[in-house]
Design a protein around this motif. Structure first.
Motif, short mmCIF file in Angstrom:
data_model
loop_
_atom_site.label_atom_id
_atom_site.label_comp_id
_atom_site.label_asym_id
_atom_site.label_seq_id
_atom_site.Cartn_x
_atom_site.Cartn_y
_atom_site.Cartn_z
N VAL A 59 11.24 45.89 26.75
CA VAL A 59 12.14 46.39 28.43
C VAL A 59 12.62 44.84 28.50
N ASP A 60 13.84 44.94 29.19
CA ASP A 60 13.79 43.18 29.84
C ASP A 60 14.97 44.13 31.24
N VAL A 61 14.87 43.84 32.05
CA VAL A 61 14.99 43.84 33.77
C VAL A 61 15.65 42.30 34.43
N GLY A 62 17.26 42.82 34.93
CA GLY A 62 17.70 41.25 35.73
C GLY A 62 19.04 41.72 36.37
N VAL A 63 19.91 40.71 36.76
CA VAL A 63 20.56 40.75 37.87
C VAL A 63 21.33 40.01 35.98
N ALA A 64 23.04 40.52 36.63
CA ALA A 64 24.55 40.19 36.05
C ALA A 64 25.90 40.18 37.13
N THR A 65 26.30 38.83 36.78
CA THR A 65 27.63 39.35 36.97
C THR A 65 28.36 38.32 36.15
N GLY A 66 29.53 37.86 36.56
CA GLY A 66 30.58 37.64 35.76
C GLY A 66 32.32 37.70 36.34
N PHE A 67 33.32 37.30 35.59
CA PHE A 67 34.27 37.52 36.49
C PHE A 67 35.31 38.28 34.81
N ILE A 68 36.10 38.84 35.81
CA ILE A 68 36.92 40.18 34.83
C ILE A 68 38.74 40.18 35.40
N ASN A 69 39.28 39.60 34.39
CA ASN A 69 40.97 39.08 34.50
C ASN A 69 41.22 39.74 33.87
N GLY A 70 42.02 40.81 33.58
CA GLY A 70 42.76 41.82 32.94
C GLY A 70 44.56 41.24 33.23
N PHE A 71 45.31 40.58 31.83
CA PHE A 71 46.52 39.97 31.80
C PHE A 71 47.55 40.95 32.36
N PRO A 72 48.57 40.78 32.76
CA PRO A 72 49.37 41.88 33.79
C PRO A 72 50.73 41.77 32.01
N GLU A 73 50.67 43.82 32.35
CA GLU A 73 52.13 43.65 31.20
C GLU A 73 53.49 42.90 31.63
N LYS A 74 53.85 42.93 30.88
CA LYS A 74 55.15 41.63 31.03
C LYS A 74 56.91 43.10 30.37
N PHE A 75 56.92 43.78 31.49
CA PHE A 75 58.66 44.82 31.72
C PHE A 75 59.63 44.02 32.17
N ASP A 76 60.62 43.88 31.00
CA ASP A 76 62.38 42.71 31.10
C ASP A 76 62.87 43.68 30.10
N ASN A 77 63.81 44.01 31.28
CA ASN A 77 65.13 44.41 30.49
C ASN A 77 66.12 43.89 31.43
N GLN A 78 67.62 44.14 30.77
CA GLN A 78 68.67 43.45 31.11
C GLN A 78 68.88 43.88 33.31
N VAL A 79 67.96 44.70 33.11
CA VAL A 79 68.83 45.60 35.11
C VAL A 79 67.32 44.68 35.48
N VAL A 80 66.02 45.13 34.87
CA VAL A 80 65.51 43.86 35.74
C VAL A 80 64.40 43.65 35.53
N GLY A 81 63.40 42.62 36.21
CA GLY A 81 62.05 42.43 35.37
C GLY A 81 61.38 42.38 36.52
N VAL A 82 60.16 42.28 35.45
CA VAL A 82 58.74 42.86 36.52
C VAL A 82 57.41 42.35 36.43
N ASP A 83 57.10 41.57 36.94
CA ASP A 83 56.11 40.81 36.80
C ASP A 83 54.87 40.99 37.93
#
Length: 171
Positions: A59-83
């Protein structure tokens, strides 16, 4: 202000652990699994850091941390583009591992994931994980990350690699 205080306290407490045995550093890539995560992001990448202390041979015990980044979906059509914005978390967790053999482990991390991007309050964080040691210091793992954000789950399936820094013997 409470989040900032909690984050700073965690960082200060764990920085003294970095020079001791069992410090781990790694990266992971992920795919969104929940509809909330899948609607907002297409891919997820992250950094993992932690410290594990052996309570024996199993058995091991400890602490954990980090960084999580979700890369966004790109929505583009001829009328509107959403970032859409990136979705970002800073998990702060307790961690345990159970070693079934010299190279195979399972365990979990549990705690709170701070939401970093605007409008993201974060939530309860849990991460069941299965690891396989590929060498003395290198582990490949697969995990599931769940973050309860405002009553709806943020869920991803992750594939990662961790490096354990060698223990210094003597002075």
């Amino acid at each position: 202000m409470k989040k900032l205080f909690f984050c700073l306290t965690f960082v200060l407490l764990t920085t003294s652990l970095f020079a001791q045995q069992g410090f781990k550093l790694g990266i992971h890539g992920a795919l969104p699994m929940s509809s909330e995560a899948n609607d907002a992001v297409s891919l997820v990448a992250g950094l993992d850091a932690g410290y594990m202390h052996a309570l024996g041979e199993v058995v091991d015990v400890g602490v954990a941390t980090g960084f999580i980044n979700g890369f966004p979906e790109k929505f583009d059509n001829q009328v509107v583009g959403v970032d859409l914005p990136n979705v970002q978390f800073l998990p702060l967790a307790a961690s345990f591992r159970i070693w079934l053999s010299n190279s195979f482990s399972f365990g979990a991390d549990g705690g709170y994931a701070l939401g970093i991007n605007e409008g993201n309050d974060g939530g309860l964080y849990y991460r069941p994980i299965i690891g396989y040691l590929m060498g003395a210091q290198t582990e490949v793992n697969i995990s599931y990350v769940g973050i309860e954000v405002d009553g709806s789950p943020w869920a991803t399936v992750n594939l990662g690699i961790l490096y354990t820094f060698p223990q210094k013997v003597g002075r």
